[in-house]
Design an enzyme around this catalytic site. Structure first.
Site, PDB file in Angstrom:
ATOM      1  N   LYS A  13      47.870  32.635  41.741  1.00  0.00           N
ATOM      2  CA  LYS A  13      49.323  32.505  41.891  1.00  0.00           C
ATOM      3  C   LYS A  13      49.786  31.062  41.692  1.00  0.00           C
ATOM      4  O   LYS A  13      50.892  30.831  41.205  1.00  0.00           O
ATOM      5  CB  LYS A  13      49.780  33.037  43.255  1.00  0.00           C
ATOM      6  CG  LYS A  13      49.749  34.551  43.344  1.00  0.00           C
ATOM      7  CD  LYS A  13      50.592  35.055  44.490  1.00  0.00           C
ATOM      8  CE  LYS A  13      50.578  36.576  44.558  1.00  0.00           C
ATOM      9  NZ  LYS A  13      51.248  37.099  45.756  1.00  0.00           N
TER      10      LYS A  13
ATOM     11  N   LYS B  86      43.152  45.286  34.544  1.00  0.00           N
ATOM     12  CA  LYS B  86      43.786  46.064  35.601  1.00  0.00           C
ATOM     13  C   LYS B  86      45.230  46.393  35.219  1.00  0.00           C
ATOM     14  O   LYS B  86      45.915  45.556  34.627  1.00  0.00           O
ATOM     15  CB  LYS B  86      43.741  45.221  36.877  1.00  0.00           C
ATOM     16  CG  LYS B  86      44.302  45.891  38.098  1.00  0.00           C
ATOM     17  CD  LYS B  86      44.245  44.973  39.297  1.00  0.00           C
ATOM     18  CE  LYS B  86      45.291  45.406  40.311  1.00  0.00           C
ATOM     19  NZ  LYS B  86      45.426  44.503  41.435  1.00  0.00           N
TER      20      LYS B  86
ATOM     21  N   LYS C  30      51.971  45.134  36.991  1.00  0.00           N
ATOM     22  CA  LYS C  30      53.408  45.202  36.711  1.00  0.00           C
ATOM     23  C   LYS C  30      53.838  44.100  35.753  1.00  0.00           C
ATOM     24  O   LYS C  30      54.877  44.188  35.117  1.00  0.00           O
ATOM     25  CB  LYS C  30      54.219  45.145  38.008  1.00  0.00           C
ATOM     26  CG  LYS C  30      53.765  44.107  38.986  1.00  0.00           C
ATOM     27  CD  LYS C  30      54.351  44.424  40.365  1.00  0.00           C
ATOM     28  CE  LYS C  30      53.680  43.577  41.437  1.00  0.00           C
ATOM     29  NZ  LYS C  30      53.864  44.121  42.769  1.00  0.00           N
TER      30      LYS C  30
END
Ligand code: TRP
Length: 333
Positions: free
Chosen positions: A115, A197, A200
């Site tokens: 992040k 994976k 979104k």
């Protein structure tokens, strides 16, 4: 809550649209988990602000996620459903636990590093403290089990470490939680890049199927799913990532084993198979979408469920917090 049952805690952030991967990994199993555990399900909005949110949108997403929980079969009479920020003990325990957590171990967390790279302009303290807040969530309720997917494993590990550390410095205060690991469908991949994976924030929007996608969109995305040139419907994640991912998705939604799905489509073509997966997923999502829409029109009902949930949660959480405050020597009146 029943005395003899184990406590299960889970939370979802009210941020972006959930993909079917998120759904399979979390909310889908909640209905049945309620049969076996005393469940606590949170809308983890305090975690969500570690990344900038647009306030009006954020508020709307919070209510909408709560409605989704209920639409997926979470029963507020059975389980505790609440919004994290409605229970102040989370922030309070997080602060205390911060003093039992090392900066170095937070800097080494995989999600923090990811992040930080993604939001390089906003590497705030909250982002780094995220795992401690999550530990507070879990430990406040003397949680026995936490359902975890691969991405949350490290967070659960830290929660266990912090609990043990505190228990060792003082006396046993927190239950040390265990992970509940899923067998099938633990990892749903991107339909366009099946070695990644499903996320979104995928580059190609056709790679992810969202819970809010309408029937035509769902079917179209599955029709376009990447497969291989071998034309055999066989589960072999290493060499046939795309087809294996579709088999996993079908199996999870049909509640069948991988072998049953393979047998069902033995000898069929990829085109028919992809259509069947798309139709099944669309069929399963439709009633959830309809129920969520219906609930969102009854804001009063959702709010009253959340209010009761927060009251019940606070009662348990405050009991643990009081123990902690006493042990660390906070002066009490
Ligand atoms: N961090 C979790 C996620 O993003 C959400 C979460 C917050 C959670 N607190 C939790 C999950 C406690 C399990 C237990 O998916």
């Amino acid at each position: 809550m029943e005395e003899n049952r184990k406590v299960l805690y889970s939370g979802v952030q009210p941020t972006n649209n959930l993909t079917i991967g998120n759904y399979i990994g979390t909310i889908k199993s909640w209905r049945s988990l309620q049969e076996d555990y005393d469940c606590i399900f949170a809308v983890s909005n305090m975690h969500a602000i570690t990344v900038r949110q647009e306030p009006a949108e954020f508020r709307r997403k919070t209510l909408s996620l709560a409605a989704l929980f209920l639409a997926c079969g979470v029963e507020p009479e059975k389980s505790i459903v609440y919004v994290q920020s409605h229970v102040p003990a989370h922030a309070e325990l997080c602060w205390a636990l911060n003093t039992f957590t090392y900066v170095g171990e937070m800097e080494r967390m995989t999600q923090f590093k990811d992040k930080s790279a993604k939001h390089a302009d906003n590497i705030n303290m909250g982002l780094m403290d995220y795992p401690v807040l999550m530990a507070a969530d879990i430990l406040l309720y003397q949680t026995d089990v936490v359902p975890v997917g691969a991405d949350q494993r490290q967070h659960l590990e830290i929660a266990r470490d912090i609990a043990q550390r505190f228990n060792n410095v003082f006396t046993p205060t927190f239950k040390v939680p265990e992970g509940l690991f899923r067998k099938v469908g633990a990892k749903i991949s991107d339909l366009q890049e099946p070695t990644k994976k499903m996320s979104k924030s995928a580059e190609n929007p056709n790679g992810a199927v969202f819970l809010t996608d309408d029937r035509d969109t769902v079917i179209r995305k599955f029709k376009r799913a990447v497969t291989d040139s071998d034309a055999e419907i066989r589960y072999e994640p290493e060499s046939k990532a795309g087809v294996s991912n579709l088999i996993s998705i079908y199996s999870v939604f049909a509640e069948k084993s991988i072998e049953e799905t393979e047998r069902e489509f033995c000898g069929k073509g990829y085109g028919d198979f992809k259509l069947a997966v798309g139709e099944l997923v669309a069929d399963k999502l439709a009633p959830i979408q309809a129920e969520r829409e219906r609930l969102l029109k009854d804001k009063e009902y959702i709010e009253s469920a959340l209010k009761t949930g927060a009251e019940r949660a606070a009662k348990i959480a405050n009991r643990t917090l009081a123990k902690v405050y006493k042990k660390i020597g906070f002066y009490q009146l």
